[in-house]
Design an enzyme around this catalytic site. Structure first.
Site, PDB file in Angstrom:
ATOM      1  N   ASP A 258      31.973  42.030  40.060  1.00 28.54           N
ATOM      2  CA  ASP A 258      32.948  42.152  38.956  1.00 28.54           C
ATOM      3  C   ASP A 258      33.022  40.972  37.972  1.00 28.54           C
ATOM      4  O   ASP A 258      33.015  39.816  38.390  1.00 28.54           O
ATOM      5  CB  ASP A 258      34.369  42.272  39.508  1.00 28.54           C
ATOM      6  CG  ASP A 258      34.499  43.190  40.689  1.00 28.54           C
ATOM      7  OD1 ASP A 258      33.522  43.841  41.062  1.00 28.54           O
ATOM      8  OD2 ASP A 258      35.601  43.252  41.250  1.00 28.54           O
TER       9      ASP A 258
ATOM     10  N   GLU B  62      41.069  49.647  42.360  1.00 30.45           N
ATOM     11  CA  GLU B  62      40.722  48.229  42.275  1.00 30.45           C
ATOM     12  C   GLU B  62      40.771  47.783  40.813  1.00 30.45           C
ATOM     13  O   GLU B  62      40.738  48.596  39.893  1.00 30.45           O
ATOM     14  CB  GLU B  62      39.293  47.996  42.807  1.00 30.45           C
ATOM     15  CG  GLU B  62      39.124  48.361  44.275  1.00 30.45           C
ATOM     16  CD  GLU B  62      37.734  48.088  44.839  1.00 30.45           C
ATOM     17  OE1 GLU B  62      37.650  47.579  45.952  1.00 30.45           O
ATOM     18  OE2 GLU B  62      36.728  48.389  44.164  1.00 30.45           O
TER      19      GLU B  62
HETATM   20  C1  FRU Z   1      35.518  45.548  43.182  1.00 27.54           C
HETATM   21  C2  FRU Z   1      35.887  44.646  44.332  1.00 27.54           C
HETATM   22  C3  FRU Z   1      37.276  44.080  44.128  1.00 27.54           C
HETATM   23  C4  FRU Z   1      37.250  42.822  44.949  1.00 27.54           C
HETATM   24  C5  FRU Z   1      35.834  42.357  44.740  1.00 27.54           C
HETATM   25  C6  FRU Z   1      35.224  41.666  45.926  1.00 27.54           C
HETATM   26  O1  FRU Z   1      34.159  45.675  42.989  1.00 27.54           O
HETATM   27  O2  FRU Z   1      35.789  45.343  45.568  1.00 27.54           O
HETATM   28  O3  FRU Z   1      38.317  44.957  44.492  1.00 27.54           O
HETATM   29  O4  FRU Z   1      38.175  41.876  44.512  1.00 27.54           O
HETATM   30  O5  FRU Z   1      35.069  43.495  44.410  1.00 27.54           O
HETATM   31  O6  FRU Z   1      33.998  41.106  45.594  1.00 27.54           O
END
Ligand code: FRU
Length: 529
Positions: free
Chosen positions: A54, A236
């Site tokens: 992300d 998320e």
């Molecule tokens: C989304 C996610 C988020 C988390 C991160 C962990 O892709 O699963 O929810 O904070 O990636 O790397």
């Protein structure tokens, strides 16, 4: 929780290999050399090496756009999460900086946001200099392994030197886990009317809004989303912002972005959004259907920049150009994955419905190197364009406008990229079905995942006879913006040999190309700013 269990499995296997390494961040400075590998994006951000997911903490401050990102520098699969860091002055050319945040005794540093605390509400500012404050999830992996549920809490860190170095707040976490395992990805923004910071947080199947006066103490305002919208997976990376309604002076609406994994329209990860009102306390949804910001398979964790000056006024998003279904097994080299282009988001109102439209930011134009104009022509079967271009063909940008004739209109038309191995990628419109599509069933490497291959679609029945397509095609990705940005589709591809030919096609009838511009794009890594 599905995601996290999956991530845990991967983590356990990778730590066996990488447990002794201390991350030092990107090492190579000669970006032009390093960013030349097969499948390396030439106009999109990707980390020099290692694993990225992300985008995090996107904020504009003193002439610089900051892109932090979920980063594991010691492997090309997910692991202990850091915040990688890159900056740009034009949203196109990125300069890699040392890692901003490292995992600590409270956990891995998961996704979150960053703000500029102009009024020094936190007290972190010094000598009139505002602090940049990052708000992120602390994920307790040891706790997770031990079967605990209170594994996610929110922490903060601040920087007084334009994001170059960071100090974690000694009283972290600032928001403790309520005992539910999915409690993450804080997106914080200043709400001028309520005169409070508002945090939007993903909590399993809904979001919670918290408020704070100082970024250190948070109280719950409300929650939204149970049973509303898409729920094929965990929620998320949310975002909440206000946008003017295009063409309606004085009208503004609030947009709530919620990324979801899995459960996207074409499988796996995707970005949905809701449009409504936010009164500083609670969100009231006015969307009646499920709405997706991008219907391709490879745009996830989309969030927007904070602190863009009012004089600019744009709302700019970036997403992660991958999908958790196969992100960790795509056949790239020393790095894994790239970001989408920064996109400008606008809100339109059509048929009593608010819709997000997106286009790449105008700064993309700085990469245009050479323009080829296509003349108006009727396409009956195929129209080769390849002879006009030097190799390598990619990256290129195309702006195509078509008209469907009243009689003998094509049932299926679009753009084909191909190579000498017989592999191709098709991006087009099925008139009979009223769908834009990207077909990567014959586009090269795909056996790394059963979920990769496919024809992925974005439904939109066209009123009238005009169809426009704006495409940015990089070494291993395509972004399609059609119907003035009402349709966005992002997909990655991995041909065994680079695509070297390009043609337009029309099946079962004709389509008229009214105008076409093709731009060869310069690599962003050749003249790193
Ligand atoms: C989304 C996610 C988020 C988390 C991160 C962990 O892709 O699963 O929810 O904070 O990636 O790397």
């Amino acid at each position: 929780m599905k995601t996290i269990s999956f991530l845990l499995l991967i983590f356990i296997s990778t730590t066996l290999f990488f447990s002794s390494c201390k991350s030092t961040g990107p090492k190579t400075t000669d970006t032009a050399v390093q960013y030349a590998e097969q499948y390396r994006s030439q106009v999109h951000f990707s980390p020099p090496s290692g694993w990225m997911n992300d985008p995090n903490g996107m904020v504009f401050f003193e002439g610089e756009y900051h892109l932090f990102y979920q980063y594991y520098p010691d492997s090309t699969v997910w692991g202990p999460m850091h915040w990688g860091h890159s900056i740009s002055t034009d949203l196109m050319h990125w300069k890699n900086l040392p890692i901003a945040l490292y995992p600590d005794s409270l956990g891995f540093i998961f996704s979150g946001s960053a703000v500029v605390d102009i009024n020094n509400t936190s007290g972190f500012g010094k000598e009139g200099k505002p602090a940049m404050v990052a708000i992120f999830t602390l994920h307790d992996m040891k706790g997770q392994k031990a079967g605990k549920k209170d594994i996610e809490s929110e922490g903060i860190a601040y920087s007084l030197d334009k994001g170059r170095t960071w100090t974690k707040y000694e009283k972290n976490p600032v928001l403790k886990s309520p005992g539910t395992p999915d409690f993450r990805d804080p997106k914080v923004s200043w709400n001028a009317e309520a005169k409070k910071w508002i945090m939007t947080l993903a909590v399993g199947d809904h979001v919670c809004f918290f408020s704070s006066l100082n970024l250190k103490e948070w109280s719950l305002e409300s929650e939204f989303g149970k049973g509303i919208g898409a729920h094929g997976g965990v929620w998320e990376c949310p975002d909440l912002f206000q946008l003017p309604v295009t063409g309606k002076p004085d009208q503004k609406k609030w947009v709530l972005i919620v990324n979801i994994n899995p459960g996207g329209p074409n499988g796996g990860s995707a970005t949905q959004y809701f449009v409504g009102e936010f009164d500083g306390h609670k969100f009231t949804n006015e969307s009646t259907d499920i709405q997706w910001a991008d219907q391709g398979k490879d745009n996830y964790a989309t969030v927007t920049f904070s602190n863009i000056p009012e004089s600019d006024g744009r709302r700019i998003s970036i997403g992660w150009m991958s999908n958790w279904q196969y992100a960790q097994v795509v056949p790239t080299g020393v790095w894994r994955s790239a970001m989408t282009l920064p996109r400008e988001l606008k809100l339109i109102s059509e048929n009593n419905k608010y819709m997000l439209v997106s286009e790449p930011v105008k700064e993309l134009q700085v990469l245009r190197e050479r323009k080829t104009e296509l003349k108006s022509v009727v396409i009956k079967d195929k129209l080769e364009l390849d002879h006009q271009f030097s190799q390598p063909l990619l990256p290129i940008e195309l702006d195509l406008k078509f008209t469907l004739p009243a009689t003998e209109a094509s049932s299926d038309f679009g753009l084909e990229l191909y190579n000498s191995k017989g592999e191709n990628l098709l991006i087009g419109y099925y008139k009979t079905k009223g769908e834009f599509y990207i077909n990567r069933t014959n586009a090269g490497n795909s056996d790394f995942s059963k979920d990769f291959n496919g024809i992925h679609i974005s439904p939109l029945a066209i009123n009238g006879t005009s169809v426009d397509m704006h495409l940015i095609i990089d070494a291993a990705s395509v972004e399609l913006f059609a119907m003035n940005g009402k349709i966005a589709m992002t997909e990655v591809f991995f041909p065994t040999e680079g695509f070297s030919g390009i043609r337009l096609y029309s099946k079962n009838g004709n389509v008229q190309l009214d105008s076409g511009s093709i731009y060869k794009l310069n690599s962003i890594w050749k003249e790193s700013k």
